[in-house]
Scaffold this motif. Structure first.
Motif, mmCIF file in Angstrom:
data_model
loop_
_atom_site.group_PDB
_atom_site.id
_atom_site.type_symbol
_atom_site.label_atom_id
_atom_site.label_comp_id
_atom_site.label_asym_id
_atom_site.label_seq_id
_atom_site.Cartn_x
_atom_site.Cartn_y
_atom_site.Cartn_z
ATOM 1 N N VAL A 114 0.866 -1.180 0.000
ATOM 2 C CA VAL A 114 0.000 0.000 0.000
ATOM 3 C C VAL A 114 0.899 1.225 0.000
ATOM 4 C CG1 VAL A 114 -1.692 1.351 1.290
ATOM 5 C CG2 VAL A 114 -1.938 -1.139 1.133
ATOM 6 N N ALA A 115 0.778 2.032 -1.031
ATOM 7 C CA ALA A 115 1.586 3.245 -1.166
ATOM 8 C C ALA A 115 0.732 4.452 -0.793
ATOM 9 C CB ALA A 115 2.107 3.381 -2.591
ATOM 10 N N LEU A 116 1.162 5.188 0.229
ATOM 11 C CA LEU A 116 0.465 6.382 0.702
ATOM 12 C C LEU A 116 1.248 7.596 0.197
ATOM 13 C CD1 LEU A 116 -0.098 5.134 4.361
ATOM 14 C CD2 LEU A 116 -1.696 4.984 2.429
ATOM 15 N N VAL A 117 0.715 8.256 -0.809
ATOM 16 C CA VAL A 117 1.478 9.271 -1.538
ATOM 17 C C VAL A 117 0.768 10.622 -1.467
ATOM 18 C CG1 VAL A 117 2.479 9.902 -3.769
ATOM 19 C CG2 VAL A 117 2.346 7.492 -3.100
ATOM 20 N N SER A 118 1.527 11.646 -1.121
ATOM 21 C CA SER A 118 0.995 13.013 -1.136
ATOM 22 C C SER A 118 2.054 13.946 -1.692
ATOM 23 C CB SER A 118 0.569 13.450 0.271
ATOM 24 O OG SER A 118 1.671 13.445 1.165
ATOM 25 N N GLY A 119 1.685 15.186 -1.950
ATOM 26 C CA GLY A 119 2.599 16.149 -2.550
ATOM 27 C C GLY A 119 3.827 16.391 -1.689
ATOM 28 N N GLY A 120 4.919 16.672 -2.349
ATOM 29 C CA GLY A 120 6.180 16.889 -1.657
ATOM 30 C C GLY A 120 7.135 15.733 -1.793
ATOM 31 N N GLY A 121 6.640 14.606 -2.275
ATOM 32 C CA GLY A 121 7.476 13.416 -2.380
ATOM 33 C C GLY A 121 8.600 13.528 -3.384
ATOM 34 N N SER A 122 8.465 14.413 -4.366
ATOM 35 C CA SER A 122 9.525 14.556 -5.366
ATOM 36 C C SER A 122 10.843 14.968 -4.715
ATOM 37 C CB SER A 122 9.130 15.593 -6.419
ATOM 38 O OG SER A 122 8.007 15.171 -7.153
ATOM 39 N N ALA A 123 10.786 15.939 -3.810
ATOM 40 C CA ALA A 123 12.003 16.397 -3.130
ATOM 41 C C ALA A 123 12.436 15.438 -2.039
ATOM 42 C CB ALA A 123 11.779 17.785 -2.536
ATOM 43 N N LEU A 124 11.469 14.780 -1.400
ATOM 44 C CA LEU A 124 11.770 13.915 -0.259
ATOM 45 C C LEU A 124 12.430 12.604 -0.657
ATOM 46 C CD1 LEU A 124 8.442 14.495 1.670
ATOM 47 C CD2 LEU A 124 10.717 15.190 2.452
ATOM 48 N N LEU A 125 12.354 12.235 -1.949
ATOM 49 C CA LEU A 125 12.887 10.954 -2.401
ATOM 50 C C LEU A 125 13.951 11.128 -3.483
ATOM 51 C CD1 LEU A 125 9.739 8.638 -2.585
ATOM 52 C CD2 LEU A 125 11.477 8.757 -0.784
ATOM 53 N N PRO A 126 15.081 11.722 -3.138
ATOM 54 C CA PRO A 126 16.164 11.756 -4.131
ATOM 55 C C PRO A 126 16.735 10.355 -4.322
ATOM 56 C CG PRO A 126 16.977 12.549 -2.015
ATOM 57 C CD PRO A 126 15.486 12.348 -1.856
ATOM 58 N N ALA A 127 16.982 10.000 -5.560
ATOM 59 C CA ALA A 127 17.579 8.696 -5.869
ATOM 60 C C ALA A 127 18.301 8.814 -7.201
ATOM 61 C CB ALA A 127 16.501 7.600 -5.929
ATOM 62 N N PRO A 128 19.430 9.502 -7.214
ATOM 63 C CA PRO A 128 20.122 9.751 -8.486
ATOM 64 C C PRO A 128 20.582 8.463 -9.151
ATOM 65 C CG PRO A 128 21.472 10.446 -6.604
ATOM 66 C CD PRO A 128 20.118 10.116 -6.069
ATOM 67 N N PRO A 129 20.421 8.368 -10.450
ATOM 68 C CA PRO A 129 20.896 7.183 -11.178
ATOM 69 C C PRO A 129 22.414 7.187 -11.305
ATOM 70 C CG PRO A 129 19.992 8.790 -12.686
ATOM 71 C CD PRO A 129 19.745 9.331 -11.318
ATOM 72 N N GLU A 130 22.942 6.119 -11.854
ATOM 73 C CA GLU A 130 24.393 6.000 -12.019
ATOM 74 C C GLU A 130 24.929 7.163 -12.852
ATOM 75 O OE1 GLU A 130 27.712 2.732 -13.609
ATOM 76 O OE2 GLU A 130 25.571 2.255 -13.619
ATOM 77 N N GLY A 131 26.009 7.752 -12.376
ATOM 78 C CA GLY A 131 26.608 8.874 -13.075
ATOM 79 C C GLY A 131 26.079 10.229 -12.651
ATOM 80 N N VAL A 132 25.071 10.224 -11.763
ATOM 81 C CA VAL A 132 24.466 11.459 -11.260
ATOM 82 C C VAL A 132 24.627 11.474 -9.742
ATOM 83 C CG1 VAL A 132 22.323 12.796 -11.049
ATOM 84 C CG2 VAL A 132 22.811 11.535 -13.165
ATOM 85 N N THR A 133 24.918 12.610 -9.172
ATOM 86 C CA THR A 133 25.128 12.715 -7.733
ATOM 87 C C THR A 133 23.946 13.384 -7.053
ATOM 88 O OG1 THR A 133 26.172 14.890 -7.845
ATOM 89 C CG2 THR A 133 27.612 12.957 -8.131
ATOM 90 N N LEU A 134 23.915 13.286 -5.735
ATOM 91 C CA LEU A 134 22.898 14.003 -4.958
ATOM 92 C C LEU A 134 23.008 15.500 -5.206
ATOM 93 C CD1 LEU A 134 20.641 14.158 -2.836
ATOM 94 C CD2 LEU A 134 22.425 14.147 -1.068
ATOM 95 N N GLU A 135 24.218 15.998 -5.301
ATOM 96 C CA GLU A 135 24.422 17.428 -5.570
ATOM 97 C C GLU A 135 23.800 17.811 -6.915
ATOM 98 O OE1 GLU A 135 26.735 15.335 -4.368
ATOM 99 O OE2 GLU A 135 26.624 16.211 -2.336
ATOM 100 N N ASP A 136 23.890 16.926 -7.905
ATOM 101 C CA ASP A 136 23.246 17.184 -9.195
ATOM 102 C C ASP A 136 21.731 17.272 -9.030
ATOM 103 O OD1 ASP A 136 25.609 17.197 -10.759
ATOM 104 O OD2 ASP A 136 25.583 14.999 -10.899
ATOM 105 N N GLU A 137 21.179 16.347 -8.247
ATOM 106 C CA GLU A 137 19.726 16.347 -8.057
ATOM 107 C C GLU A 137 19.284 17.584 -7.277
ATOM 108 O OE1 GLU A 137 16.125 13.269 -6.895
ATOM 109 O OE2 GLU A 137 18.154 12.517 -7.201
ATOM 110 N N ILE A 138 20.079 18.014 -6.324
ATOM 111 C CA ILE A 138 19.784 19.247 -5.591
ATOM 112 C C ILE A 138 19.791 20.444 -6.538
ATOM 113 C CG2 ILE A 138 20.688 20.868 -3.872
ATOM 114 C CD1 ILE A 138 21.649 18.382 -2.286
ATOM 115 N N ALA A 139 20.802 20.509 -7.398
ATOM 116 C CA ALA A 139 20.891 21.608 -8.363
ATOM 117 C C ALA A 139 19.701 21.594 -9.318
ATOM 118 C CB ALA A 139 22.205 21.516 -9.143
ATOM 119 N N LEU A 140 19.296 20.412 -9.748
ATOM 120 C CA LEU A 140 18.130 20.304 -10.621
ATOM 121 C C LEU A 140 16.885 20.817 -9.904
ATOM 122 C CD1 LEU A 140 16.626 19.312 -13.161
ATOM 123 C CD2 LEU A 140 16.429 17.074 -12.042
ATOM 124 N N THR A 141 16.704 20.421 -8.653
ATOM 125 C CA THR A 141 15.536 20.849 -7.890
ATOM 126 C C THR A 141 15.476 22.363 -7.784
ATOM 127 O OG1 THR A 141 15.523 18.800 -6.602
ATOM 128 C CG2 THR A 141 14.368 20.697 -5.660
#
Length: 420
Positions: A114-141
């Motif tokens: 059961v997935a309980l999903v509400s707004g805000g999850g995009s920022a709360l769930l960073p999961a960068p793929p291979e070759g991408v860093t958390l810092e990259d995802e922060i910059a994108l956000t």
């Protein structure tokens, strides 16, 4: 007799929030017990409250983990609650994403997620793929937040720069069945756009993501651009057999919340008119339209007779050009205040239903026909503050910030304009 204008507007906000309260909106959506394990996962500003409400309604064994914004946790007995960064991702969110993947690993076809999903999850769930860093995802956000792009475009980009969004969490849970219960903060209530759809895929492609980047001139980190240009980034398609047995339910939305506010206004003897539950575009531009309608009613009693309340929802945006403090609802209110200056029978509240507008601790602000005169008396230039995206400072100067605190839910913007 109706209450005073601000009390009336606040009561309408509270009615809208109550309609999206997890303690009530989950009624009728609890699934049947599975033969195997029941695993709860979730994300968003209302995830902890949804988890607590779900626990109270589930009699059998369950386990799971949800992630919410710092300060938004609620006590749960069996579901682990993790707090992480919002609106900018952080290391805690990175760990939370791995915890969600761990919760759905090694499941079988008799198990249920059961997935309980509400707004805000995009920022709360960073999961960068291979070759991408958390810092990259922060910059994108950060680039997305200041771009003025609509949420649909932002989430199309986000899901192609992630290992968990775009249905990938549900795909990881296969062959277990996934039931997604969603509190929608998205104009039009497209389930795949809420929190960038960790358990709900959509048909948008990497070509769509690249087109959005170019259209809105978003300064994407080079590593993310390279990833999206690669076929390896393509998100799973809704027709993927791993999603075949899954179900998706919208349990709360802006439309239902606005209808609740409308009913509350009419109980107080004031006619209420819903303009839209899916308004998008620049906050200050949306304010011009609302102000024009309100002033027309105040001057000529058309298209509606007064007294009345105008209601709207959706998600406006702000293209950052200044350095001030604020948020889209505060910016809407300041722009509106400039347009209704002198109309002392017009009163408004613009606020985010999650209780936080932008980076400060207010949900939004009150505005009325006297706001600009009071700002001038306080030594503030309202037009200059609007140019600097500094609506928070404007309303702070005259004591008109609206700060109810975290509400435990999120159906996005709420706007109510009373014309006496």
């Amino acid at each position: 007799m109706p209450p005073a204008p601000r009390a009336l507007l606040e009561s309408l906000f509270l009615a809208a929030v109550a309609a999206a309260d997890p303690e009530t909106c989950l009624e009728g959506f609890i699934p049947e017990p599975p033969k195997g394990r029941l695993v709860v996962v979730g994300c968003g500003k209302g995830a902890a409250q949804l988890a607590r409400a779900f626990e109270r309604r589930w009699n059998g064994p369950l386990e799971g983990v949800v992630v919410t914004r710092y300060g938004y946790a609620a006590p749960c007995e069996r579901i682990r609650v993790i707090e992480a960064g919002h609106p900018v991702p952080d290391e805690a969110g990175l760990s939370a994403s791995e915890a969600l993947f761990g919760a759905v690993s090694d499941l079988c076809e008799d198990d249920l997620v059961v997935a309980l999903v509400s707004g805000g999850g995009s920022a709360l769930l960073p999961a960068p793929p291979e070759g991408v860093t958390l810092e990259d995802e922060i910059a994108l956000t950060k680039a997305l937040l200041g771009s003025g792009a609509p949420i649909s475009a932002m989430n199309t980009i986000r899901k192609h720069a992630s290992r968990i969004k775009g249905g990938r969490l549900a795909a990881a849970a296969a062959p277990a069945r996934v039931v997604s219960l969603i509190v929608s903060d998205i104009p039009g209530d497209v389930p795949a756009f809420v929190a960038s759809g960790p358990t709900v895929p959509d048909a948008a492609t990497r070509a769509d993501a690249l087109a959005a980047i170019d259209r809105y001139r978003i300064d994407v980190p080079p590593a993310i651009r390279r990833h999206i240009e690669s076929p390896a980034c393509e998100a799973p398609h809704p027709a993927d057999p791993r999603f075949a047995g899954n179900t998706v339910r919208i349990v709360a939305s802006a439309a239902r919340s606005l209808e609740a506010a409308q009913a509350a206004a009419e109980r107080m003897g004031v006619a209420a008119h819903i303009l839209s539950d899916a308004l998008e575009g620049e906050a200050r531009e949306a304010a011009h339209l609302h102000a024009a309608i309100a002033c027309e009613i105040a001057s000529r009693e058309r298209p509606f007779a007064k007294p009345c309340v105008l209601l709207s929802g959706g998600e406006t945006t702000v293209t950052l050009s200044g350095t001030g403090k604020g948020g889209r609802n505060s910016e809407f209110a300041l722009s509106l205040a400039l347009d209704i200056a002198g109309f002392e029978t017009i009163h408004a509240l613009a606020a985010d239903t999650d209780g936080i507008d932008g980076s400060e601790d207010n949900a939004g602000a009150f505005a009325d026909g006297t706001s600009i005169a009071r700002l001038r008396k306080a030594g503030c230039d309202a037009a200059a503050l609007l140019v600097d995206n500094d609506a928070w400072s404007a309303f702070d100067a005259i004591g008109d910030l609206f700060a109810p605190g975290p509400t435990g839910t999120n159906v996005n913007d709420f706007r109510a304009i009373l014309v006496e």
